[in-house]
Scaffold this motif. Sequence first.
Motif, PDB file in Angstrom:
ATOM      1  N   GLU A 118      -2.809  -3.906   7.126  1.00 23.88           N
ATOM      2  CA  GLU A 118      -3.917  -3.948   8.081  1.00 23.88           C
ATOM      3  C   GLU A 118      -4.391  -2.564   8.513  1.00 23.88           C
ATOM      4  O   GLU A 118      -5.531  -2.409   8.962  1.00 23.88           O
ATOM      5  CB  GLU A 118      -3.532  -4.775   9.303  1.00 23.88           C
ATOM      6  CG  GLU A 118      -2.390  -4.214  10.124  1.00 23.88           C
ATOM      7  CD  GLU A 118      -1.989  -5.145  11.257  1.00 23.88           C
ATOM      8  OE1 GLU A 118      -2.589  -6.242  11.369  1.00 23.88           O
ATOM      9  OE2 GLU A 118      -1.067  -4.793  12.023  1.00 23.88           O
ATOM     10  N   ASN A 119      -3.533  -1.557   8.370  1.00 21.95           N
ATOM     11  CA  ASN A 119      -3.927  -0.206   8.780  1.00 21.95           C
ATOM     12  C   ASN A 119      -4.451   0.649   7.618  1.00 21.95           C
ATOM     13  O   ASN A 119      -4.727   1.836   7.805  1.00 21.95           O
ATOM     14  CB  ASN A 119      -2.746   0.501   9.440  1.00 21.95           C
ATOM     15  CG  ASN A 119      -2.374  -0.128  10.771  1.00 21.95           C
ATOM     16  OD1 ASN A 119      -3.241  -0.559  11.529  1.00 21.95           O
ATOM     17  ND2 ASN A 119      -1.081  -0.191  11.051  1.00 21.95           N
ATOM     18  N   VAL A 120      -4.576   0.048   6.455  1.00 20.63           N
ATOM     19  CA  VAL A 120      -5.151   0.780   5.321  1.00 20.63           C
ATOM     20  C   VAL A 120      -6.620   1.057   5.595  1.00 20.63           C
ATOM     21  O   VAL A 120      -7.368   0.174   6.041  1.00 20.63           O
ATOM     22  CB  VAL A 120      -4.996  -0.030   4.022  1.00 20.63           C
ATOM     23  CG1 VAL A 120      -5.778   0.618   2.879  1.00 20.63           C
ATOM     24  CG2 VAL A 120      -3.518  -0.141   3.640  1.00 20.63           C
TER      25      VAL A 120
ATOM     26  N   LYS B  76      -8.690  -3.131  -1.951  1.00 23.96           N
ATOM     27  CA  LYS B  76      -7.565  -3.969  -2.368  1.00 23.96           C
ATOM     28  C   LYS B  76      -6.514  -3.154  -3.107  1.00 23.96           C
ATOM     29  O   LYS B  76      -5.309  -3.381  -2.955  1.00 23.96           O
ATOM     30  CB  LYS B  76      -8.066  -5.119  -3.243  1.00 23.96           C
ATOM     31  CG  LYS B  76      -8.806  -6.196  -2.460  1.00 23.96           C
ATOM     32  CD  LYS B  76      -9.274  -7.315  -3.366  1.00 23.96           C
ATOM     33  CE  LYS B  76      -9.995  -8.397  -2.561  1.00 23.96           C
ATOM     34  NZ  LYS B  76     -10.496  -9.498  -3.423  1.00 23.96           N
ATOM     35  N   GLN B  77      -6.975  -2.203  -3.902  1.00 22.84           N
ATOM     36  CA  GLN B  77      -6.036  -1.340  -4.620  1.00 22.84           C
ATOM     37  C   GLN B  77      -5.239  -0.485  -3.640  1.00 22.84           C
ATOM     38  O   GLN B  77      -4.021  -0.318  -3.782  1.00 22.84           O
ATOM     39  CB  GLN B  77      -6.781  -0.450  -5.611  1.00 22.84           C
ATOM     40  CG  GLN B  77      -5.863   0.423  -6.459  1.00 22.84           C
ATOM     41  CD  GLN B  77      -6.622   1.237  -7.484  1.00 22.84           C
ATOM     42  OE1 GLN B  77      -7.835   1.081  -7.656  1.00 22.84           O
ATOM     43  NE2 GLN B  77      -5.926   2.115  -8.175  1.00 22.84           N
ATOM     44  N   ARG B  78      -5.918   0.047  -2.635  1.00 16.54           N
ATOM     45  CA  ARG B  78      -5.225   0.829  -1.608  1.00 16.54           C
ATOM     46  C   ARG B  78      -4.189  -0.032  -0.882  1.00 16.54           C
ATOM     47  O   ARG B  78      -3.063   0.407  -0.614  1.00 16.54           O
ATOM     48  CB  ARG B  78      -6.228   1.359  -0.579  1.00 16.54           C
ATOM     49  CG  ARG B  78      -7.148   2.457  -1.074  1.00 16.54           C
ATOM     50  CD  ARG B  78      -8.124   2.817   0.033  1.00 16.54           C
ATOM     51  NE  ARG B  78      -9.099   3.809  -0.379  1.00 16.54           N
ATOM     52  CZ  ARG B  78     -10.136   4.191   0.375  1.00 16.54           C
ATOM     53  NH1 ARG B  78     -10.292   3.665   1.581  1.00 16.54           N
ATOM     54  NH2 ARG B  78     -10.984   5.095  -0.063  1.00 16.54           N
TER      55      ARG B  78
ATOM     56  N   PHE C 145       1.385  -1.558   0.240  1.00  8.46           N
ATOM     57  CA  PHE C 145       2.418  -2.580   0.334  1.00  8.46           C
ATOM     58  C   PHE C 145       3.532  -2.333  -0.674  1.00  8.46           C
ATOM     59  O   PHE C 145       4.723  -2.442  -0.354  1.00  8.46           O
ATOM     60  CB  PHE C 145       1.823  -3.968   0.103  1.00  8.46           C
ATOM     61  CG  PHE C 145       2.857  -5.058   0.219  1.00  8.46           C
ATOM     62  CD1 PHE C 145       3.205  -5.574   1.444  1.00  8.46           C
ATOM     63  CD2 PHE C 145       3.507  -5.526  -0.905  1.00  8.46           C
ATOM     64  CE1 PHE C 145       4.181  -6.553   1.561  1.00  8.46           C
ATOM     65  CE2 PHE C 145       4.487  -6.497  -0.803  1.00  8.46           C
ATOM     66  CZ  PHE C 145       4.815  -7.017   0.433  1.00  8.46           C
ATOM     67  N   ASP C 146       3.167  -2.011  -1.884  1.00  7.75           N
ATOM     68  CA  ASP C 146       4.154  -1.833  -2.947  1.00  7.75           C
ATOM     69  C   ASP C 146       5.138  -0.721  -2.603  1.00  7.75           C
ATOM     70  O   ASP C 146       6.329  -0.814  -2.908  1.00  7.75           O
ATOM     71  CB  ASP C 146       3.450  -1.526  -4.267  1.00  7.75           C
ATOM     72  CG  ASP C 146       4.352  -1.753  -5.465  1.00  7.75           C
ATOM     73  OD1 ASP C 146       5.079  -2.759  -5.465  1.00  7.75           O
ATOM     74  OD2 ASP C 146       4.352  -0.914  -6.378  1.00  7.75           O
ATOM     75  N   THR C 147       4.634   0.322  -1.960  1.00  9.25           N
ATOM     76  CA  THR C 147       5.519   1.431  -1.568  1.00  9.25           C
ATOM     77  C   THR C 147       6.603   0.948  -0.610  1.00  9.25           C
ATOM     78  O   THR C 147       7.794   1.223  -0.798  1.00  9.25           O
ATOM     79  CB  THR C 147       4.703   2.555  -0.900  1.00  9.25           C
ATOM     80  OG1 THR C 147       3.773   3.081  -1.854  1.00  9.25           O
ATOM     81  CG2 THR C 147       5.617   3.675  -0.426  1.00  9.25           C
TER      82      THR C 147
END
Length: 336
Positions: free
Chosen positions: A169-171, A281-283, A288-290
């Motif tokens: 949500e903070n991206v 979405k990529q960001r 998330f993946d990190t």
Amino acid sequence: MINKKTKFCKAAALLGAAVMMISALAGCGKNTKVVLTAGLKKNEVFRISSASCMLPEVMVYLTNMQNQYESVYGSQIWNASDGQLSLEQEEREQVLTQLARIKVMNLLAQKKEVTLDDKEKERAAAAGREYFTSLNSAEVTALNVTQDLITKMYEEYALAEKVYQTIVENVNPEVSDDEARTITVDMIRVSSSAKASQVLGKAKEEGVDFETLAQAESEDQTVTQSFGKGEVSEELEKAAFNLGKDEISDVVESDGSYYILKCISTFDEAQTKANKEKIVKQRQSEAFDTEYTAFEQTLVRQLNEELWNSVTMIHQDDVKTSSFFEVYQMYFQHQE
């Protein structure tokens, strides 16, 4: 007629797509891996830290996905193979990966103190009730499920999605027009420098229709292409994005081929908007993946190898349930 290999490729490409609710999580947790060890309960397929996955959960996923594919391709689809794995083996591994990911995300939710609120729990209970009552007696027996178990599975899906949204949500959602800009060009590709120079001469002759020339001279069947930054080679990107509308590039060498470009459009508003959404979405996925990967690597994973190897699809005429994922969509995705 579609041959077995074509069927395999098409169906394998759809694995996971049937589970629409996980689409937002696709690509996350690529390192989720279950290692083999002993000490699990008889009916326990795997355990990741304190999170356990029982055989009925596996059978719900596997059977629903199986019946979705069979409704489109027929039961013979499972005979398809890519020469290494059968489609059934591919689907079993997909189910294991999806369930492991959901379990890890629930553990991550616990760590971050993310929980379902009362309304979300009510939705999960309603979804569980609707799906369970849709099962006939043969399906209940074959899957070995209860309404409480189905509700729990829906709660875990919902919590996985909620922790994902909490993390992303903070991206930063702001993407400039320049970063997302898509350019459309007509492109000629040839494999010879001399040929490219010859074609460039023709392209710059007065009155020559570039598209017609491209269709006649290019070694690629597709002439008109649209792309954004980072989607083609650096040489082609630089040449294309430096062109104004209707301008023709010089010969551009890239990856052993020679290109001549004509700019058709320097800005496609609809495509740029779509690209902005794609970039955000990529960001989000990267953010998330990190966090997911760092957390997942700290967990102890166990697989009941003997039980897992015994898992097979159910081939019974009276076991046709396929609405598990659709019911979730109805109670969660459509009410947000």
